[in-house]
Design a protein around this motif. Sequence first.
Motif, short mmCIF file in Angstrom:
data_model
loop_
_atom_site.label_atom_id
_atom_site.label_comp_id
_atom_site.label_asym_id
_atom_site.label_seq_id
_atom_site.Cartn_x
_atom_site.Cartn_y
_atom_site.Cartn_z
N ALA A 1 7.97 -1.92 -3.06
CA ALA A 1 7.36 -2.68 -1.96
C ALA A 1 8.34 -3.71 -1.40
O ALA A 1 8.43 -3.89 -0.17
N GLU A 2 9.07 -4.40 -2.26
CA GLU A 2 10.05 -5.39 -1.79
C GLU A 2 11.17 -4.72 -1.01
O GLU A 2 11.65 -5.26 -0.01
N TYR A 3 11.60 -3.54 -1.48
CA TYR A 3 12.66 -2.84 -0.76
C TYR A 3 12.17 -2.39 0.62
O TYR A 3 12.90 -2.53 1.62
N LEU A 4 10.95 -1.85 0.69
CA LEU A 4 10.40 -1.43 1.98
C LEU A 4 10.23 -2.61 2.93
O LEU A 4 10.50 -2.50 4.13
N GLN A 5 9.80 -3.76 2.40
CA GLN A 5 9.66 -4.96 3.22
C GLN A 5 11.02 -5.42 3.75
O GLN A 5 11.15 -5.83 4.91
N PHE A 6 12.06 -5.32 2.90
CA PHE A 6 13.41 -5.72 3.31
C PHE A 6 13.92 -4.81 4.44
O PHE A 6 14.43 -5.30 5.46
N ILE B 1 15.48 2.80 -6.90
CA ILE B 1 14.50 1.72 -6.80
C ILE B 1 13.35 2.03 -7.75
O ILE B 1 12.81 3.14 -7.75
N ARG B 2 12.98 1.06 -8.58
CA ARG B 2 11.87 1.27 -9.51
C ARG B 2 10.55 1.33 -8.76
O ARG B 2 10.37 0.64 -7.75
N PRO B 3 9.59 2.15 -9.22
CA PRO B 3 8.28 2.23 -8.55
C PRO B 3 7.52 0.92 -8.68
O PRO B 3 7.79 0.09 -9.56
N GLY B 4 6.53 0.74 -7.79
CA GLY B 4 5.69 -0.45 -7.84
C GLY B 4 6.22 -1.57 -6.98
O GLY B 4 6.60 -1.37 -5.82
N ASP C 1 0.83 -1.21 0.00
CA ASP C 1 0.00 0.00 0.00
C ASP C 1 0.86 1.25 0.00
O ASP C 1 0.54 2.24 -0.69
N ARG C 2 1.96 1.25 0.76
CA ARG C 2 2.82 2.43 0.79
C ARG C 2 3.50 2.66 -0.56
O ARG C 2 3.62 3.80 -1.01
N ALA C 3 3.90 1.57 -1.22
CA ALA C 3 4.50 1.72 -2.54
C ALA C 3 3.48 2.23 -3.56
O ALA C 3 3.81 3.06 -4.42
N ASP C 4 2.24 1.75 -3.46
CA ASP C 4 1.19 2.25 -4.37
C ASP C 4 0.90 3.73 -4.15
O ASP C 4 0.67 4.48 -5.10
#
Length: 441
Positions: A365-370, A358-361, A343-346
């Motif tokens: 999200a994967e980077y934020l999760q990491f 970091i590419r959008p989308g 949701d934050r990436a969206d």
Amino acid sequence: MLTAFVSALKTPDLRKKILFTLAMLALYRFGATLPSPGVNYKAIHQCLNEIGGGANQAFTILNLFSGGALLQLSVFALGIMPYITASIIVQLLVVVIPRYEQYKQEGQAGQAKMTQHTRYITIGLGVLQSTGFIALALNGQMFAGCSQAKDVINGRDPMTLITLVIVMTAGTAAIMWMGELITDRGIGNGMSLLIFTSIASRIVPEGQNILTNSTPVVFGVLMVIAIAIIIAVVYIEQGQRRIPVQYAKRMIGRKMYGGTSTYLPLKVNQGGVIPVIFASSLLYIPTLITSLLSGSGAATSAAVTWVNYYVGSPGSWSHMLLYFALIIFFTYFYVGIQFNPVDRADDLKKYGGFIPGIRPGRPTAEYLQFVLSRITLPGSLYLGIVAIMPDFFLSYSGSTSSNQNFPFGGVSVLILVAVGLDTMKQIESQLMQRNYEGFLR
């Protein structure tokens, strides 16, 4: 911090908010000492004197959050815990039930519906908890070991018991109402400030108990540990990982928007004190059940003894290890509910924001999760260490009582420091807004 508080008192509208908040907190403390009908307070005070100020270990955290009102069976005996439990249930329902997920996405209207459901659940939990505590008081389990444990309630007729349940449930509704009033018309989060007041009210009497029942050396060591915990909590509560975010330039009509750079703050302790409350409540459930089953037979008595020693005794290593593991689990669980990287990436993509490199989308999200998983580990370890440190001291000193130093434990200090910092930040932010208004004028 004190300068900001003094400046706030000099500002007329902020002074009104602060005075209103203090008035509500004073009314809350008055309700915590207001006698309930049908309760024998002479027997309660005698029981508190006989058992050293505490009852069953299952009631220590509940009595702490109620400011000592639970063991006195006062009007506000249930404290703020029914509302906290109801709020947690509603937050969990957001993940489980799609309807609540829609409420969350509807904005203010959906939040109003969720708040209404929280109120209904709070009243229901108030009825259940007040009935349970009254039943424990009638059976003598709330003040186990006291000669007048079964005399704390004057009558056993249904009308007296129903009146007690109604009064305690109404007290819970009044606490919920006062907390919402503080949030709307006062300073800070109302529910957090009510918990802050309850814990702070127990510090002085429990400090006197420590000084009376132990040596000055033990009291001094506890004060040093409490100060060290406060310093560590303040330091880590302020820690955050700032992820840089860049917003692309966009032409809307004849004006250009965006092109600014900011950051996305991820706190080290993203879960706050909720994981500790989860773990504490879960650990006290077996002890509460065994207190209801005590005296039911030889096999049951053996099970009660085993649970009380290995699970309910704060000084046992099994209790500390289980407590520590539960805190880590609930930290990851609660952070996963509160912060959704997808949701934050969206949201970033919708408003033209991106993290440099970091590419959008989905990659964002994967980077934020990491990053979130990396900072949640030290945050959970920090919560676990702060929470079990008083129990470790009990085990090392050979003490078996947890009631005396509980207000100086990790849960209490975490709540006191977190609420205090949050309230002062709100005061400073409102002062800064008024300074900007004066500058623009």
